[in-house]
Design an enzyme around this catalytic site. Structure first.
Site, PDB file in Angstrom:
ATOM      1  CG  HIS A   1      11.408   4.336   0.268  1.00 40.98           C
ATOM      2  ND1 HIS A   1      10.502   4.245   1.294  1.00 40.98           N
ATOM      3  CD2 HIS A   1      10.707   4.109  -0.870  1.00 40.98           C
ATOM      4  CE1 HIS A   1       9.304   3.966   0.807  1.00 40.98           C
ATOM      5  NE2 HIS A   1       9.395   3.884  -0.506  1.00 40.98           N
TER       6      HIS A   1
ATOM      7  CB  SER B   1       4.109   2.277  -5.528  1.00 41.06           C
ATOM      8  OG  SER B   1       5.019   3.202  -4.995  1.00 41.06           O
TER       9      SER B   1
END
Length: 505
Positions: A235, A54
């Site tokens: 996740h 990210s």
């Protein structure tokens, strides 16, 4: 966010649990905007990586430059890069950041701060507070107070003239410069808010209020909104969390589209920074049945859940006596096996010892496994994935971004519309202060007597210029001089706005 996550969310919304009927005409707001694909790879030091994190992905979207893993708003050489938020602010646009994570998390940090380590949230928070962003909504007040540098950033915000909010009910009263911090760290999943954290606003509420405030600026505005925990749920392989936050994202996109269509002068771009989890609608259980399986096989089990895996963990709150009841009432699983109950109890006992997964909790991850098995959903990983992601765009004149583009093309497209040169602005905002000041004949030193408040000091004749790290001002012979951007200290190399250099006669 993965394309299968979007597809699953659409089917979830289309399925009526009471009747068992499926409305195939039901669409998401983003569906009308699909216009292409985006490549998300990272590239630095001669290496090209297929799967990005990210921090470099956010930096690419904010600056138009590929960079290293974990780097926020800096190049692979660790030099700060001007972001599309900063440059739009400095041509007179109002600016805003909205997220459901702590606002110091990777994506929002990449638009508003500069440091080669995304984990340094205290540094990121300070830069954000001093970066003169008009509206900031999200979580993360824990990074604003009780800091090692003894600076109370909430008081700094108030002294700067911001309204500071901590509760949903205060959102309606927000009018101008506003910081809303609705959680100590990340906010709850939207599906969990009503039951667990009713004081938190929804993502669409924060988006609408941001637009209300920012659109008052006659020069226009730039707003970046992130439904942060789509990623976190992926996740954890928790499909309920993914659906919760994709729907939250879609509602915030709708708020932006409603404004854009009414005003016809606004560009809306909706994307993810990378894929995650390798979600599939169908798994090994459907190898021989997929051609006969109806949609309800995949979504009916999910419709029974009232909380995400994270919410269920909080509802159980370590009390295994009510585990079976809560899993049935809130998790939609009423047929737990003896083995599954034992698994859940073991995970809950582990979490009492603070053994937690990277994102979310081990409880959330186990719940994701249990509900996914019942819904015949598959996951290939608990990490990020490298596929191209969908590009969603809206422009009133239909000059949309189309085809397969790079993530770095997106800020460049915005900059082009506004006549901004991001590379040029980087040179204006972030000059190596020591190098430039020494060329002007100044003596330069680093004052690190307070390790939490390092500053660069330059002297020339009777003039002393002090440049504190992470602040948007310098001290000229002891007097504050405000700048358009923060000073960034990377390993005792200070980068500062060119206007600061002009103060040194």
């Amino acid at each position: 966010m993965s394309i299968d996550g979007v597809t699953l969310t659409r089917w979830y919304n289309a399925y009526d649990q009471a009747s068992g009927k499926i409305d195939t005409s039901k669409n998401l707001s983003i569906d009308q905007m699909a216009s292409g694909l985006v490549r998300t790879y990272w590239q630095a030091n001669g290496v090209v990586g297929a799967i990005t994190d990210s921090a470099p992905a956010g930096t690419a979207l904010a600056t138009g430059v590929k960079t290293m893993d974990k780097f926020i708003g800096v190049s692979e050489e660790k030099k700060p890069l001007a972001t599309i938020l900063e440059t739009s602010k400095n041509i007179g646009k109002a600016t805003g950041l909205v997220a459901t994570s702590q606002i110091m998390h990777a994506t929002t940090a990449a638009y508003s701060s500069h440091f080669p380590d995304r984990s340094k949230e205290a540094i990121i928070a300070e830069q954000q507070v001093y970066n003169s962003i008009d509206v900031v909504f999200g979580g993360g007040y824990g990074n604003l107070q009780n800091r090692e540098d003894d600076e109370d950033l909430v008081n700094v915000l108030k002294n700067q003239g911001y309204q500071y909010l901590t509760d949903k009910k205060d959102l309606t009263n927000a009018k101008n410069k506003t910081w809303g911090m609705f959680a100590e760290s990340a906010m709850s999943y939207e599906m969990d808010q009503k039951t667990l954290t009713p004081s938190e606003p929804s993502l669409s509420e924060m988006t609408k209020k941001s637009i209300d405030i920012l659109s008052k600026d006659k020069d226009g505005f730039f707003l970046m909104v992130e439904s942060s925990k789509v990623d976190w749920a992926a996740h954890a392989n928790d499909p309920i969390g993914m659906i919760s936050e994709i729907n939250a994202f879609d509602q915030s996109v709708k708020a932006a589209l409603d404004y854009a269509k009414k005003n016809e002068d606004t560009m809306v771009i909706a994307i993810t920074d990378h894929g995650n989890s390798g979600l599939t609608i169908g798994n090994k259980q459907t190898d021989t049945t997929y051609s006969k399986d109806s949609v309800d096989k995949f979504v009916a089990p999910l419709k029974k859940a009232k909380l995400t895996g994270e919410g269920i963990g909080k509802k159980i709150s370590g009390n295994t006596d009510n585990l079976v009841k809560i899993m049935a009432e809130y998790g939609g699983i009423s047929d737990l096996s003896t083995e599954e109950i034992a698994q859940l109890k073991a995970v809950l006992n582990d979490e009492k010892k603070d053994k937690q997964a990277l994102y979310g909790s081990n409880m959330q991850a186990l719940y994701g496994q249990l509900i996914s098995k019942r819904a015949s959903l598959g996951f290939t990983t608990s990490g990020h994935t490298g596929e191209d992601i969908t590009l969603y765009t809206y422009l009133p004149n239909d000059e949309r971004l189309t085809g397969t583009i790079n993530n770095t093309d997106i800020p460049k497209a915005i900059a082009k519309i506004w006549g901004i040169d991001l590379s040029k602005e980087t040179k204006n905002y972030y000059t190596d202060a020591k190098e430039a000041l020494e060329k002007l004949g100044a003596k330069v030193s680093i004052d690190d007597s307070d390790q939490n408040n390092v500053k660069l000091v330059a002297t020339k004749g009777k003039t002393t210029l002090e440049i504190p790290e992470n602040k948007n001002y310098v001290l000229l012979n002891g007097k504050n001089k405000e700048l358009e951007s923060v000073a960034v200290n990377v390993e005792n190399t200070f980068y500062v706005n060119n206007k600061a250099l002009k103060l040194m006669k």
